[in-house]
Design an enzyme around this catalytic site. Structure first.
Site, mmCIF file in Angstrom:
data_model
loop_
_atom_site.group_PDB
_atom_site.id
_atom_site.type_symbol
_atom_site.label_atom_id
_atom_site.label_comp_id
_atom_site.label_asym_id
_atom_site.label_seq_id
_atom_site.Cartn_x
_atom_site.Cartn_y
_atom_site.Cartn_z
ATOM 1 N N LEU A 258 0.829 -1.214 0.000
ATOM 2 C CA LEU A 258 0.000 0.000 0.000
ATOM 3 C C LEU A 258 0.857 1.253 0.000
ATOM 4 O O LEU A 258 0.468 2.291 -0.506
ATOM 5 C CB LEU A 258 -0.906 0.011 1.234
ATOM 6 C CG LEU A 258 -1.955 -1.099 1.293
ATOM 7 C CD1 LEU A 258 -2.530 -1.226 2.703
ATOM 8 C CD2 LEU A 258 -3.078 -0.820 0.301
ATOM 9 N N GLY A 259 2.014 1.142 0.587
ATOM 10 C CA GLY A 259 2.882 2.319 0.643
ATOM 11 C C GLY A 259 4.169 2.013 1.381
ATOM 12 O O GLY A 259 4.315 0.966 2.002
ATOM 13 N N SER B 258 8.049 5.459 6.712
ATOM 14 C CA SER B 258 9.405 5.875 7.055
ATOM 15 C C SER B 258 10.236 4.691 7.537
ATOM 16 O O SER B 258 11.441 4.653 7.352
ATOM 17 C CB SER B 258 9.362 6.913 8.168
ATOM 18 O OG SER B 258 8.477 7.922 7.847
ATOM 19 N N PHE B 259 9.590 3.754 8.182
ATOM 20 C CA PHE B 259 10.348 2.671 8.813
ATOM 21 C C PHE B 259 10.019 1.296 8.268
ATOM 22 O O PHE B 259 10.368 0.287 8.856
ATOM 23 C CB PHE B 259 10.108 2.680 10.328
ATOM 24 C CG PHE B 259 10.087 4.051 10.915
ATOM 25 C CD1 PHE B 259 11.153 4.918 10.733
ATOM 26 C CD2 PHE B 259 9.002 4.490 11.646
ATOM 27 C CE1 PHE B 259 11.140 6.184 11.268
ATOM 28 C CE2 PHE B 259 8.979 5.764 12.185
ATOM 29 C CZ PHE B 259 10.052 6.620 11.990
ATOM 30 N N GLY B 260 9.325 1.231 7.152
ATOM 31 C CA GLY B 260 9.019 -0.078 6.588
ATOM 32 C C GLY B 260 7.780 -0.016 5.707
ATOM 33 O O GLY B 260 7.163 1.034 5.553
ATOM 34 N N VAL C 144 3.985 -0.773 4.212
ATOM 35 C CA VAL C 144 2.604 -0.971 4.648
ATOM 36 C C VAL C 144 1.964 -1.867 3.589
ATOM 37 O O VAL C 144 1.981 -1.546 2.401
ATOM 38 C CB VAL C 144 1.843 0.363 4.778
ATOM 39 C CG1 VAL C 144 0.417 0.117 5.246
ATOM 40 C CG2 VAL C 144 2.565 1.309 5.730
ATOM 41 N N ASP D 234 1.139 17.138 13.744
ATOM 42 C CA ASP D 234 1.604 16.979 12.366
ATOM 43 C C ASP D 234 0.406 16.765 11.431
ATOM 44 O O ASP D 234 0.449 15.900 10.553
ATOM 45 C CB ASP D 234 2.609 15.827 12.274
ATOM 46 C CG ASP D 234 3.449 15.888 10.987
ATOM 47 O OD1 ASP D 234 3.528 16.977 10.377
ATOM 48 O OD2 ASP D 234 4.016 14.854 10.595
HETATM 49 P P1 ADP Z 1 5.094 6.585 7.988
HETATM 50 O O1 ADP Z 1 4.253 7.406 8.891
HETATM 51 O O2 ADP Z 1 5.971 5.641 8.685
HETATM 52 O O3 ADP Z 1 5.808 7.403 6.963
HETATM 53 P P2 ADP Z 1 2.660 5.894 6.839
HETATM 54 O O4 ADP Z 1 1.806 5.529 7.995
HETATM 55 O O5 ADP Z 1 2.504 7.292 6.298
HETATM 56 O O6 ADP Z 1 4.132 5.649 7.191
HETATM 57 O O7 ADP Z 1 2.408 4.864 5.677
HETATM 58 C C1 ADP Z 1 3.077 4.930 4.441
HETATM 59 C C2 ADP Z 1 2.083 4.790 3.307
HETATM 60 O O8 ADP Z 1 1.366 3.559 3.426
HETATM 61 C C3 ADP Z 1 1.033 5.874 3.306
HETATM 62 O O9 ADP Z 1 1.475 6.977 2.586
HETATM 63 C C4 ADP Z 1 -0.141 5.203 2.644
HETATM 64 O O10 ADP Z 1 -0.040 5.298 1.244
HETATM 65 C C5 ADP Z 1 0.010 3.756 3.058
HETATM 66 N N1 ADP Z 1 -0.830 3.455 4.221
HETATM 67 C C6 ADP Z 1 -0.541 3.674 5.518
HETATM 68 N N2 ADP Z 1 -1.531 3.311 6.315
HETATM 69 C C7 ADP Z 1 -2.516 2.847 5.505
HETATM 70 C C8 ADP Z 1 -3.827 2.327 5.732
HETATM 71 N N3 ADP Z 1 -4.323 2.203 6.963
HETATM 72 N N4 ADP Z 1 -4.557 1.951 4.672
HETATM 73 C C9 ADP Z 1 -4.058 2.071 3.404
HETATM 74 N N5 ADP Z 1 -2.837 2.560 3.137
HETATM 75 C C10 ADP Z 1 -2.061 2.942 4.163
#
Ligand code: ADP
Length: 474
Positions: free
Chosen positions: A81-82, A85-87, A89, A197
């Protein structure tokens, strides 16, 4: 890692011998218990409607195990999905219930201790909240090397990406989004949690549909609580850490003055402005110039896109981005505002108590003309009384005599400072669009980039110019 389970969670330790009997163990039962809660969320989404009431807060299982093999037995992992920062999703389907989830996998060793601290902060806060517009953390799995956050899946991705595709939202579409966001922030602020944030990238869209008037209805979820703090002690506790994402940062945060939860309100103002026109309200070629603009806090509505936006919406934007946080409306006042409720009784009135006092002081006769205005006056008196009782008051004369929009640097210091977050940093290397971390986390985060180009370091040192983007329509 013991802190990760300190707030509102059900700690489950998966010992090796218990792991063998996983299918019959309580640990596994807690995993299977998922569907009842999940289904109500999913059902709401499939009916394309969502209530505004809060969901009852519950315990979040935190399951510790030797390795991640058990997780593979519970879930089938699907598309990425994405990149966090640390791995990664990743979408995951519970084999038993067929419910889909988003699982954030974090390699603790690779991420480094400051990244893990951010994650722990996020997990602790998420465990303590339950609101329909805040991302739901279903459970946490933890091995000595990895952490897995099982979160509700937001099928429609980031709000930022939808905005980029669409160019901008209509006023109604923006109103619905801000209504959900305001309700989430009222909930958080009532719990003394400050997000710190808030930005488009941290608002995910669970589901959406186009209504009969061809307008988009989005079911949004506030995410990314890595910089969030829970204020301790008295409700007027102040923070001093300079952190957040520059284009969304409130003047009092960049000035490193004491600040409160009102910094989230400023960010809502920036988000609302961007939803309505597609561009940030304050743009500059350097962080220094950007901060200068933010300190002035002058909103511009010259672009033709603003012609179709009501004066009421523009007034809300001005209330959200008052440079002095004491004059800025609160989340509750925003939620109750005429623009959001449609209640015309308070039409054209300032929402913030100090703003109301200022208006009344400037034109006391007008308030004697009708009973509605008398009511307003008494409501002001009531609010002011409460304001003083809370110990959060600023001298009304002092504040209202000041030139509108000018920062009053000492105003917040009058409140009792009960500093939660003692680190005080000015992260000058950060860009206008990337995130500033609190000093205690920043140093190591910069030394410890996480996975492929998307690490914390990248967030802190990315490009330093905010450019207007090309607007595209869906
Ligand atoms: P971080 O905060 O560590 O940078 P994120 O929580 O922003 O990571 O997650 C990275 C990416 O994963 C997001 O930009 C989004 O595209 C995807 N993602 C994160 N959480 C979800 C979720 N609950 N459902 C669908 N996609 C998600």
């Amino acid at each position: 890692m013991s802190q990760t389970s300190s707030m509102g969670s059900t700690e489950v330790l998966a010992l090796p011998e218990r792991k063998k009997e996983r299918n019959s163990s309580r640990d596994f039962l807690s995993v299977k218990d998922v569907p009842s809660r999940t289904l109500s969320v999913e059902r709401k989404a499939s009916q394309q409607q969502w209530n505004r009431g809060n969901i009852t807060e519950g315990k979040i299982p935190h399951i510790r195990m030797d390795n991640g093999a058990a997780i593979e037995e519970i879930y089938t992992f699907g598309r990425v999905l994405g990149q966090g920062s640390f791995g990664l999703v990743v979408e995951a389907t519970n084999k038993e219930t067929e419910t889909k989830w988003a699982i954030k996998k974090v390699n603790k060793e690779k991420a480094g201790s400051s990244a893990v601290k951010l994650l722990e902060r996020e997990v602790n806060i998420l465990k303590s909240v339950r609101h329909e517009h805040i991302i739901h953390l279903e459970q946490v799995f933890e091995t000595p090397k990895k952490m897995y956050l099982v979160m509700e899946l937001c099928e429609d991705g980031e709000l930022k990406k939808i905005l980029d595709r669409k160019g901008h939202f209509s006023e109604n579409e923006t109103r619905w989004i801000i209504q959900s966001l305001a309700s989430a922030i009222v909930y958080l602020h009532n719990k003394d949690i400050v997000h710190r944030d808030l930005k488009l990238e941290n608002i995910m869209v669970k589901s959406s549909f186009i209504d009969a008037n061809n307008e988009m209805r989005l079911n949004i979820k506030v995410t990314d609580f890595g910089l969030a703090v829970k204020k301790q002690g008295r409700s007027e506790a102040m923070m001093q850490t300079t952190c957040g994402t520059p284009i969304y940062m409130a003047p009092e945060v960049i000035n490193a003055h004491d600040y409160s939860q009102q910094c989230d309100i400023w960010s809502i103002g920036v988000i609302m402005y961007m939803l309505l026109c597609g561009d940030p309200p304050f743009m500059a070629s350097s962080e220094e110039k950007l901060f200068e603009l933010i300190r002035k806090g002058e909103l511009r509505f010259e672009d033709p896109v603003w012609d179709s936006v009501s004066e009421n919406a523009k007034s809300v934007l001005r209330q959200l981005t008052k440079v002095d946080p004491a004059h800025r409306i609160t989340a509750k006042e925003l939620l109750d505002s005429q623009w959001l409720t449609g209640n015309t009784l308070a039409s054209g009135r300032p929402y913030n108590v100090l703003e109301m006092m200022k208006e009344w002081k400037n034109n006391p006769e007008s308030d004697e003309e009708n009973t509605a205005d008398e009511k307003t006056y008494w409501s002001i008196q009531e609010k002011l009384k409460n304001y003083h009782l809370k110990g959060n008051a600023h001298d009304a004369n002092d504040s209202s005599d000041g030139e509108e929009g000018k920062q009053s640097p000492t105003s917040h210091k009058k409140a009792t400072a009960n500093i939660v977050d003692t680190c005080h940093s000015t992260c000058t290397s950060a860009s206008t669009s990337s995130r500033l971390l609190p000093a205690d986390l920043k140093g190591e985060a910069e030394k410890t980039p996480a996975t492929a180009g998307q690490g914390t370091a990248a967030k802190v040192t990315a490009k330093s110019t905010v450019q207007p983007k090309t607007k595209k329509k869906l």
